[in-house]
Design an enzyme around this catalytic site. Structure first.
Site, short mmCIF file in Angstrom:
data_model
loop_
_atom_site.label_atom_id
_atom_site.label_comp_id
_atom_site.label_asym_id
_atom_site.label_seq_id
_atom_site.Cartn_x
_atom_site.Cartn_y
_atom_site.Cartn_z
N LYS A 86 0.83 -1.21 0.00
CA LYS A 86 0.00 0.00 0.00
C LYS A 86 0.87 1.26 0.00
CE LYS A 86 -3.97 -2.21 0.26
NZ LYS A 86 -4.99 -2.11 -0.80
N GLU A 108 -10.08 5.39 2.66
CA GLU A 108 -10.85 4.28 3.18
C GLU A 108 -9.86 3.18 3.50
OE1 GLU A 108 -10.05 4.50 0.09
OE2 GLU A 108 -9.47 2.44 -0.37
N SER A 376 2.01 -9.45 -0.49
CA SER A 376 1.60 -8.04 -0.50
C SER A 376 1.80 -7.36 0.85
CB SER A 376 0.14 -7.94 -0.93
OG SER A 376 -0.68 -8.75 -0.10
C1 PLP Z 1 -1.64 -6.80 2.74
C2 PLP Z 1 -2.73 -6.57 1.75
N1 PLP Z 1 -2.74 -7.26 0.62
C3 PLP Z 1 -3.71 -7.10 -0.30
C4 PLP Z 1 -4.75 -6.23 -0.11
C5 PLP Z 1 -5.81 -6.15 -1.15
O1 PLP Z 1 -5.75 -5.01 -1.94
P1 PLP Z 1 -5.30 -5.06 -3.45
O2 PLP Z 1 -6.09 -6.11 -4.12
O3 PLP Z 1 -5.60 -3.69 -3.94
O4 PLP Z 1 -3.85 -5.34 -3.50
C6 PLP Z 1 -4.79 -5.45 1.06
C7 PLP Z 1 -5.87 -4.49 1.28
O5 PLP Z 1 -6.09 -3.94 2.30
C8 PLP Z 1 -3.75 -5.64 2.02
O6 PLP Z 1 -3.73 -4.94 3.15
#
Ligand code: PLP
Lengths: 408, 256
Positions: A86, A108, A376
């Protein structure tokens, strides 16, 4: 009349008239940033110095041995400052906010990772910051609420609708239409009206561009498949961006919740439960009923619990440039346990969906094939949820003791 | 035609009144009672909102009404049946108000056709700006319906001219930035903005967002053609019941 921000039949900007000038400004600031190499440089320098980029690409030797299939690499977005991908988006939008001369940001958040990243960015750049978060997610992700507040942000629990991510988005839009002169809405994922999908994907592309270089350096060849979890789709688009023109299979893993046949899930592309619709300012696949009312979604992970999905991914789904799968809550917990024990790495519950998807397929691949899993985010924030699921007795005792201390 | 109805009515009143209800909130029976009392109290036009789960432009009062209506089982089919009934019973123009996903899922062409068939005169869809609305605009035109367009204080003169060129019936001028329901400051700025709207458009002007009392009506008379009252009637109903709405509207209505 101009048609902007379409990916096949998806995307667009379905905006109330009041926001049109604000979006015109945002589009023009982003367009000029995008074509200015100086801006990308400034962004990459900031990410290197403040966020610790490039993040490593880690060879998962033990998982590879365990599955005895493809070689498994993990792209470590968990090592970004604030613990998730993020940060890539938030710092980029922060630079644009400076360019626009605005002084306040709103956002958000579902899992809270985007909220923490945004509050961090606001602290660094000196912006006022308000974060909208569904009441249910406030309950699930208290540690992140604590940190947002410590970072100086105001966290507003949203009690409307289903009390999760989509409701927080609506509330942020309501704030924005009132305060757009001073305020920028830092949308957290590649959804919403144009230019957000493109802009967020552009900032997140740093993930895939790095990952491609890293795998070429380490292995001298491209991976066969790459895996990312899909909430709104920003980390997936970020990873995919490195391999769009290559013969690499792109796999997105959505939240299968209690199972895609149960109705309790957030699988928009990998189930047949979603249909095309228009909400929150854009056209995409939404989990909705025949009338067009949005349905409740379910996932163990707050960050994947969203009714819509990036219009860019919806288009990739239709054109079969990416493949979408889902993983259930139970599979995710298993994948998480295995990853912790075998690699000493704690993925976020969101990211563990990508792991679960990859683990299902890794054994079917051969030893000379390579896959990359996008981690992520890190799992620290999920300690309460995971401890609940694992039913850990010592953790319960700890919480009871702590609670007793507060009562004393 | 909606515009000629408005022009005609203006021979008797210097400011018409348009009200708004969320169909099915708190129940369809109450919705009917609201319409009946409002018409009796002299309301000139009405917006019938088809509830949507994500009403982006609405503030807390109407947002909650949307959610409650849906929880209590308001469906698009029930709303269409209700609207048809109202249009048949009462001699004022009714317009749908809803969000883009409702007509999109219904099918834009089918939605427009049904709207015309059940006797409504137009629709207000706040998240369907002209850039995205080609199919909708065409379908509405084909059925002689007014797809109500909006101006906001931030709309440039050039854009106002563009919007005015596709407008029909009247143009809804948002009195201020923000969502429905919050207080609006009636000021010189608003007067100047309405003058700008007037210059840009030849169709009548409706003004809404935060209009709630006699003083607001007095301010708007001469500056606009229609005053729109939304959240305030819901507040009045929630406090004093449906009958209170009638007194409230009577107190606002300008002399016939
Ligand atoms: C660690 C993490 N991975 C993935 C996501 C999912 O978001 P996105 O699909 O935009 O990567 C989030 C959303 O809050 C997140 O905190």
């Amino acid at each position: 009349m101009k048609h902007r921000g379409y990916y096949g039949g998806f995307g667009g900007a379905f905006l109330p008239e009041i926001l049109i000038p604000t979006f015109d400004e945002l589009v023009s600031v982003f367009e000029s940033a995008k074509t200015d190499p100086g801006f990308r440089n400034q962004y990459e320098t900031l990410m290197a110095q403040y966020s610790g980029r490039p993040t490593p690409l880690t060879f998962a030797a033990n998982l590879t041995r365990h599955f005895d299939g493809a070689k498994i690499y993990i792209k470590r977005e968990d090592l970004n400052h604030t613990g998730a991908h993020k940060a890539n988006n938030v710092m980029g939008q922060g630079l644009l906010v400076k360019k626009m001369g605005k002084t306040r940001v709103i956002a958000e958040t579902g899992a809270g990772q985007h909220g923490v990243a945004c509050a961090t960015m606001a602290a660094k750049f000196g912006f006022d910051c308000t974060i909208y978060m569904g009441e249910k997610d406030v309950m699930r992700q208290r540690p992140n609420v604590f940190w947002m507040e410590q970072l100086g942000a105001t966290v507003v629990p949203v009690t409307d609708g289903t009390k999760i991510l989509k409701d927080a988005i609506n509330q942020a839009f309501r704030d924005w239409v009132t305060n757009m002169d001073t305020t920028h809405y830092v949308l957290g994922t590649a959804c919403g009206p144009h230019p957000f999908p493109e802009m967020v994907a552009w900032f997140q592309s740093i993930i895939g561009i790095e990952a491609k270089q890293q795998i070429l350096d380490l292995e001298g060849r491209l991976p066969d498949r790459v895996y990312a979890c899909v909430g709104g789709g920003s980390n997936a688009l970020g990873l995919f961006a490195g391999f769009l023109d290559d013969p690499v299979e792109l796999v997105g893993v959505e939240a299968g919740g209690k199972g895609i046949d149960t109705g309790f899930h957030a699988a928009r592309l990998s189930s047949t439960d979603a249909g095309a619709g228009i909400a929150q300012g854009y056209k995409t696949y939404f989990l909705q009923d025949d009338d067009g009312q949005m349905k409740e979604t379910h996932s163990i992970s707050a960050g994947l619990d969203y009714v819509g999905v990036s219009p860019i991914l919806a288009h990739m789904h239709e054109t079969k440039t990416a493949r979408f799968e889902s993983a259930t809550d139970a599979e995710v917990v298993d994948a998480l346990k295995l990853t912790m024990r075998s690699e000493g790495i704690i993925p976020a519950l969101e990211s563990a969906h990508a792991f679960a998807g990859a683990f299902r397929e890794a054994p079917t691949l051969s030893r000379d094939q390579i896959i990359i899993i996008n981690q992520s985010g890190r799992g620290d924030k999920d300690i309460f949820t995971v401890a609940d699921v694992l039913n850990d007795p010592e953790w319960k005792t700890f919480i009871q003791t702590k609670a007793a201390q507060y009562h004393a | 035609m909606l515009e000629s109805y408005i022009r005609d009515k203006q021979k008797q009143k210097d400011l018409l009144l348009m009200t708004h209800i969320v169909m099915g909130y708190p129940s369809f029976d109450d919705s009917h009672a609201m319409v009946k009392h409002m018409v009796a109290a002299g309301v000139d036009l009405m917006e019938l909102q088809i509830p949507f789960s994500e009403p982006m432009a609405d503030g807390p009062v109407i947002l909650k009404a949307n959610q409650k209506a849906l929880e209590q089982g308001a469906t698009v089919a029930k709303c269409l049946a209700f609207a048809k009934d109202m249009a048949a019973r009462y001699p004022i123009p009714f317009l749908f108000m809803t969000y883009a996903n409702i007509p999109y899922r219904f099918g834009m062409a089918a939605f427009a056709k049904t709207t015309a068939n059940i006797g409504l005169t137009g629709a207000i869809v706040p998240d369907l700006p002209m850039e995205e609305g080609a199919e909708y605009l065409q379908a509405m035109k084909k059925n002689q319906l007014s797809p109500i367009q909006m101006f906001s204080p931030g709309t440039s003169d050039a854009r106002m001219a563009q919007i005015a060129s596709i407008a029909s019936g009247f143009i809804y001028c948002l009195a201020r930035k923000g969502v429905t329901g919050a207080q609006t400051d009636l000021s010189d700025d608003l007067a100047q903005y309405l003058a700008r709207c007037r210059k840009a458009a030849s169709v009548p002007l409706a003004v809404g967002f935060g209009i709630k009392d006699r003083a607001d009506m007095d301010f708007l008379a001469g500056r606009a053609d229609i005053a729109v009252i939304g959240s305030e009637t819901i507040r009045v109903m929630e406090k004093g019941g449906v009958a209170a709405v009638r007194d409230f509207i009577q107190g606002l209505s300008r002399s016939a």
